[in-house]
Design a protein around this motif. Structure first.
Motif, PDB file in Angstrom:
ATOM      1  N   TYR A 129      99.124   2.367  33.193  1.00 47.01           N
ATOM      2  CA  TYR A 129      98.651   3.276  32.341  1.00 47.01           C
ATOM      3  C   TYR A 129      99.946   4.326  32.194  1.00 47.01           C
ATOM      4  O   TYR A 129      99.859   5.313  31.750  1.00 47.01           O
ATOM      5  N   LYS A 130     100.998   3.978  32.757  1.00 54.29           N
ATOM      6  CA  LYS A 130     102.184   5.019  32.510  1.00 54.29           C
ATOM      7  C   LYS A 130     102.512   5.548  31.164  1.00 54.29           C
ATOM      8  O   LYS A 130     102.706   6.854  31.528  1.00 54.29           O
ATOM      9  N   ASP A 131     102.421   5.085  30.324  1.00 56.74           N
ATOM     10  CA  ASP A 131     102.733   5.608  28.990  1.00 56.74           C
ATOM     11  C   ASP A 131     101.512   6.557  28.508  1.00 56.74           C
ATOM     12  O   ASP A 131     101.920   7.600  27.734  1.00 56.74           O
ATOM     13  N   ASN A 132     100.503   6.234  28.928  1.00 54.34           N
ATOM     14  CA  ASN A 132      99.248   6.965  28.596  1.00 54.34           C
ATOM     15  C   ASN A 132      99.211   8.473  29.319  1.00 54.34           C
ATOM     16  O   ASN A 132      98.816   9.544  28.833  1.00 54.34           O
ATOM     17  N   PHE A 133      99.780   8.731  30.683  1.00 58.76           N
ATOM     18  CA  PHE A 133      99.520   9.684  31.448  1.00 58.76           C
ATOM     19  C   PHE A 133     100.321  11.183  30.420  1.00 58.76           C
ATOM     20  O   PHE A 133      99.388  12.373  30.757  1.00 58.76           O
ATOM     21  N   PRO A 134     101.209  11.159  30.187  1.00 61.96           N
ATOM     22  CA  PRO A 134     101.967  12.235  29.313  1.00 61.96           C
ATOM     23  C   PRO A 134     100.954  12.598  28.180  1.00 61.96           C
ATOM     24  O   PRO A 134     100.693  13.828  27.973  1.00 61.96           O
ATOM     25  N   ILE A 135     100.285  11.673  27.558  1.00 64.49           N
ATOM     26  CA  ILE A 135      99.271  11.870  26.338  1.00 64.49           C
ATOM     27  C   ILE A 135      98.240  12.659  26.941  1.00 64.49           C
ATOM     28  O   ILE A 135      97.743  13.648  26.410  1.00 64.49           O
ATOM     29  N   TRP A 136      97.447  11.808  27.940  1.00 63.56           N
ATOM     30  CA  TRP A 136      96.545  12.510  28.450  1.00 63.56           C
ATOM     31  C   TRP A 136      96.533  13.932  29.274  1.00 63.56           C
ATOM     32  O   TRP A 136      95.699  14.712  29.041  1.00 63.56           O
ATOM     33  N   SER A 137      97.726  14.237  29.596  1.00 62.33           N
ATOM     34  CA  SER A 137      98.294  15.507  30.156  1.00 62.33           C
ATOM     35  C   SER A 137      98.077  16.525  28.960  1.00 62.33           C
ATOM     36  O   SER A 137      97.515  17.507  29.234  1.00 62.33           O
ATOM     37  N   GLU A 138      98.611  16.143  27.705  1.00 57.00           N
ATOM     38  CA  GLU A 138      98.852  17.082  26.592  1.00 57.00           C
ATOM     39  C   GLU A 138      97.243  17.240  26.255  1.00 57.00           C
ATOM     40  O   GLU A 138      96.746  18.506  25.772  1.00 57.00           O
ATOM     41  N   GLN A 139      96.587  16.142  26.227  1.00 52.51           N
ATOM     42  CA  GLN A 139      95.055  16.181  25.855  1.00 52.51           C
ATOM     43  C   GLN A 139      94.335  17.434  26.701  1.00 52.51           C
ATOM     44  O   GLN A 139      93.492  18.137  26.173  1.00 52.51           O
ATOM     45  N   SER A 140      94.455  17.244  27.985  1.00 54.71           N
ATOM     46  CA  SER A 140      93.740  18.269  29.083  1.00 54.71           C
ATOM     47  C   SER A 140      94.215  19.579  28.778  1.00 54.71           C
ATOM     48  O   SER A 140      93.643  20.430  28.794  1.00 54.71           O
ATOM     49  N   SER A 141      95.690  19.733  28.505  1.00 51.74           N
ATOM     50  CA  SER A 141      95.783  21.101  28.165  1.00 51.74           C
ATOM     51  C   SER A 141      95.370  21.603  27.042  1.00 51.74           C
ATOM     52  O   SER A 141      94.874  22.920  26.797  1.00 51.74           O
ATOM     53  N   GLY A 142      95.173  20.933  26.091  1.00 53.29           N
ATOM     54  CA  GLY A 142      94.440  21.327  24.725  1.00 53.29           C
ATOM     55  C   GLY A 142      93.198  21.673  24.973  1.00 53.29           C
ATOM     56  O   GLY A 142      92.691  22.617  24.402  1.00 53.29           O
ATOM     57  N   ILE A 143      92.250  20.960  25.775  1.00 52.85           N
ATOM     58  CA  ILE A 143      91.021  21.150  25.988  1.00 52.85           C
ATOM     59  C   ILE A 143      90.957  22.513  26.645  1.00 52.85           C
ATOM     60  O   ILE A 143      90.257  23.416  26.598  1.00 52.85           O
ATOM     61  N   LEU A 144      91.920  22.719  27.802  1.00 50.90           N
ATOM     62  CA  LEU A 144      91.744  23.916  28.501  1.00 50.90           C
ATOM     63  C   LEU A 144      92.203  25.244  27.606  1.00 50.90           C
ATOM     64  O   LEU A 144      91.590  26.331  27.638  1.00 50.90           O
ATOM     65  N   GLN A 145      93.057  24.911  26.723  1.00 58.24           N
ATOM     66  CA  GLN A 145      93.492  26.047  25.640  1.00 58.24           C
ATOM     67  C   GLN A 145      92.423  26.348  24.903  1.00 58.24           C
ATOM     68  O   GLN A 145      92.068  27.574  24.691  1.00 58.24           O
ATOM     69  N   TYR A 146      91.571  25.395  24.350  1.00 62.40           N
ATOM     70  CA  TYR A 146      90.396  25.713  23.435  1.00 62.40           C
ATOM     71  C   TYR A 146      89.440  26.641  24.389  1.00 62.40           C
ATOM     72  O   TYR A 146      88.721  27.219  23.853  1.00 62.40           O
ATOM     73  N   ILE A 147      89.174  26.042  25.624  1.00 59.77           N
ATOM     74  CA  ILE A 147      88.026  26.812  26.367  1.00 59.77           C
ATOM     75  C   ILE A 147      88.500  28.200  26.626  1.00 59.77           C
ATOM     76  O   ILE A 147      87.572  28.957  26.301  1.00 59.77           O
ATOM     77  N   ILE A 148      89.690  28.479  27.077  1.00 60.01           N
ATOM     78  CA  ILE A 148      89.969  29.864  27.030  1.00 60.01           C
ATOM     79  C   ILE A 148      89.811  30.714  26.011  1.00 60.01           C
ATOM     80  O   ILE A 148      89.491  31.651  25.844  1.00 60.01           O
ATOM     81  N   TRP A 149      90.393  29.938  24.554  1.00 62.83           N
ATOM     82  CA  TRP A 149      90.603  30.710  23.501  1.00 62.83           C
ATOM     83  C   TRP A 149      89.279  30.956  23.203  1.00 62.83           C
ATOM     84  O   TRP A 149      88.868  32.338  22.419  1.00 62.83           O
ATOM     85  N   THR A 150      88.047  30.251  23.067  1.00 63.98           N
ATOM     86  CA  THR A 150      86.894  30.386  22.952  1.00 63.98           C
ATOM     87  C   THR A 150      86.165  31.413  23.752  1.00 63.98           C
ATOM     88  O   THR A 150      85.323  32.176  23.061  1.00 63.98           O
ATOM     89  N   SER A 151      86.646  31.423  24.850  1.00 62.53           N
ATOM     90  CA  SER A 151      86.075  32.509  25.931  1.00 62.53           C
ATOM     91  C   SER A 151      86.667  33.769  25.388  1.00 62.53           C
ATOM     92  O   SER A 151      85.570  34.754  25.479  1.00 62.53           O
ATOM     93  N   LEU A 152      87.822  33.890  25.130  1.00 63.51           N
ATOM     94  CA  LEU A 152      88.362  35.291  24.492  1.00 63.51           C
ATOM     95  C   LEU A 152      87.571  35.770  23.442  1.00 63.51           C
ATOM     96  O   LEU A 152      87.225  36.866  23.203  1.00 63.51           O
TER      97      LEU A 152
END
Length: 199
Positions: free
Chosen positions: A115-138
């Protein structure tokens, strides 16, 4: 006034005109960020997301760094507009910096080479989820925010000023504060062009 989650989803927008006031104490903001980082999903439970919350003089310093970094690349005749935009962010109450720990990402690449090529993509997706959680919480708490991307232009200065590990990759910046202006109406594409349901 606190609103429910689905109302927050509908009303969460990019808010650029913000004040340095907050509708909630800084301790509650920090707690919200901590809970979001703790609970946001990540691939393989990697927990690669990292966050820095900047308040007060630290928040102001970030946008000073950003302005000076842009001054070096934006033509002098065009800089007034750029400066006005950066100043609008610095007038906020704080900024949330989002990072991804590349040590974690590379460790997963070594551990699971299939899954080597996928981990950077999944990492960015995780960050996007976190950003959305915090943005919506604000939004739920009556705070306005926007998402900015002055990385990698400001990366070195950010790491130097706040002693950020080299392995943390800056993904985005989220200035926030009490909204001073409502956003304009948003147009939506027809739902049947975006969603397909099969029964």
């Amino acid at each position: 006034m606190i609103i429910d989650f689905y109302t927050a989803i509908k009303s969460r927008r990019s808010i650029y005109t913000i004040s340095n006031e907050s509708t909630i104490p800084d301790e509650r903001i920090a707690h919200m960020v901590e809970e979001a980082v703790k609970c946001a999903p990540t691939s393989f439970n990697s927990q690669s997301c990292r966050v820095v919350l900047l308040l007060g003089k630290h928040h102001m310093k970030l946008w000073e760094i950003t302005k000076e970094s842009l001054r070096n690349i934006v033509p002098e005749g065009s800089f007034a507009q750029t400066e006005e935009k950066i100043d609008s962010f610095s007038k906020g109450h704080g900024t949330i910096l989002y990072f991804e720990d590349q040590t974690v990402v590379k460790g997963l690449q070594d551990q699971f080479p299939l899954y080597k090529d996928n981990f950077p993509i999944w990492s960015e997706q995780s960050s996007g989820i976190l950003q959305y959680i915090i943005w919506t919480s604000l939004e739920i708490e009556g705070l306005g925010a926007s998402l900015q991307h002055y990385n990698p232009l400001i990366d070195d200065e950010v790491k130097k000023n706040w002693n950020i590990p080299d392995e943390w990759e800056l993904i985005a910046q989220m200035p926030f504060g009490k909204p001073l202006q409502l956003p304009s109406e948003k147009d939506f594409m027809p739902m049947d062009e975006k969603i397909r349901v099969f029964k």
